[in-house]
Structure formats: structure tokens, C-alpha cells
Design a protein around this motif. Sequence first.
Motif, PDB file in Angstrom:
ATOM      1  N   HIS A   5       0.837  -1.206   0.000  1.00  0.00           N
ATOM      2  CA  HIS A   5       0.000   0.000   0.000  1.00  0.00           C
ATOM      3  C   HIS A   5       0.868   1.249   0.000  1.00  0.00           C
ATOM      4  O   HIS A   5       2.060   1.187   0.280  1.00  0.00           O
ATOM      5  N   ALA A   7       0.886   4.949   1.886  1.00  0.00           N
ATOM      6  CA  ALA A   7       0.247   5.634   3.013  1.00  0.00           C
ATOM      7  C   ALA A   7       0.321   7.142   2.818  1.00  0.00           C
ATOM      8  O   ALA A   7       1.356   7.697   2.458  1.00  0.00           O
ATOM      9  N   ILE A  40      -6.462   5.165  11.350  1.00  0.00           N
ATOM     10  CA  ILE A  40      -6.084   4.657  10.038  1.00  0.00           C
ATOM     11  C   ILE A  40      -7.323   4.170   9.307  1.00  0.00           C
ATOM     12  O   ILE A  40      -8.219   3.576   9.912  1.00  0.00           O
ATOM     13  N   CYS A  41      -7.363   4.425   8.007  1.00  0.00           N
ATOM     14  CA  CYS A  41      -8.418   3.849   7.188  1.00  0.00           C
ATOM     15  C   CYS A  41      -7.807   3.379   5.868  1.00  0.00           C
ATOM     16  O   CYS A  41      -7.162   4.154   5.159  1.00  0.00           O
ATOM     17  N   PHE A  42      -7.968   2.094   5.560  1.00  0.00           N
ATOM     18  CA  PHE A  42      -7.515   1.567   4.277  1.00  0.00           C
ATOM     19  C   PHE A  42      -8.634   1.733   3.257  1.00  0.00           C
ATOM     20  O   PHE A  42      -9.789   1.418   3.540  1.00  0.00           O
ATOM     21  N   THR A  49      -4.187  -0.123  -3.048  1.00  0.00           N
ATOM     22  CA  THR A  49      -4.619   0.239  -1.696  1.00  0.00           C
ATOM     23  C   THR A  49      -3.906   1.491  -1.188  1.00  0.00           C
ATOM     24  O   THR A  49      -2.680   1.583  -1.280  1.00  0.00           O
ATOM     25  N   GLU A  51      -3.486   3.813   2.364  1.00  0.00           N
ATOM     26  CA  GLU A  51      -3.693   3.859   3.813  1.00  0.00           C
ATOM     27  C   GLU A  51      -3.737   5.330   4.214  1.00  0.00           C
ATOM     28  O   GLU A  51      -2.753   6.043   4.042  1.00  0.00           O
ATOM     29  N   ALA A 107      -3.857  -2.598  12.290  1.00  0.00           N
ATOM     30  CA  ALA A 107      -4.659  -2.268  11.108  1.00  0.00           C
ATOM     31  C   ALA A 107      -4.450  -3.260   9.960  1.00  0.00           C
ATOM     32  O   ALA A 107      -5.181  -3.244   8.984  1.00  0.00           O
ATOM     33  N   ILE A 108      -3.411  -4.111  10.062  1.00  0.00           N
ATOM     34  CA  ILE A 108      -3.159  -5.113   9.006  1.00  0.00           C
ATOM     35  C   ILE A 108      -3.169  -6.510   9.621  1.00  0.00           C
ATOM     36  O   ILE A 108      -2.187  -7.244   9.564  1.00  0.00           O
TER      37      ILE A 108
END
Length: 129
Positions: A5, A7, A40-42, A49, A51, A107-108
Motif C-alpha cells: 500500500h 500511506a 487509520i483507514c484503508f 490500496t 492507507e 490495522a493489518i
Amino acid sequence: MKMHHIAIATHCIDSVLLKYQYLGYSIGELIQDTKRNVQICFIKNGDFTLELVEPLSDNSPVSAILKNSVQDSLYHICYSVENIEKTIENLETQGYLKISSLDFAPAIHNRRVVFMFEKDLGLIELVED
Ligand code: NI
């Protein structure tokens, strides 16, 4: 290494979610990372993706980035790796500096992550498969 991803340090997740949705992203759940003082929001667009990382206090890792920028700003690029210890070792021989402890990322799916810094490329994150 495969990209996992990108970020983005964001001033306010709430105020940008609709804008990303308009660009075709689907929105994941909002996750509080109290250890790093961020939320955090994916968000996903096809295989891609992002982040979004918003500071919850002035001492979060993204506060310094945002202080110098009115807009949201690149924070790190994350790569998924099979063996995180071995990859850290290899990257250290290439001039990368390990700047965080090897840690679990809530978050992952609590996979192991680490942050490394390279003087020209900036910050990268590794996440173990
Ligand atoms: Ni990340």
C-alpha cells in the motif's frame, strides 16, 4: 518485493473519505492505533490500496509531515515480504536504516511490520506475508 500500500498522512480522514469515494475507492473500517497515536483507514481501488493516516496527537509519527503541508502528503510506501528479519538485514546492507522496532500492526491483521528509512527514497514499511 511486492507493493502492499501507499500511506498518505491526512489532516482529517472524515473530510477526505467522500472525495476518495468519488474517485472510485471503496472505504474500509476506521482503526485506532493507540500505540502510534493515529487513526487509520484503508481504502481500495481495484488492486490498489491507500492507507490514510490521521494524527490523534501532536506526537504522532505523521504530525511533523503535516505541519509543513496544507495538503495531505505522502507518508510511506509499504512492501510485503516473506521473511521480514532477512529483508531487514539485506536492506541494511543497502544503506537502509531500521527506525522502528519489529511490531504487530493492528490495522493489518496484526501482521509484523517495520519502518525503514533510506536517505533518497524516504520512509518505507515492510509487512510480513
Ligand atoms: Ni502502512
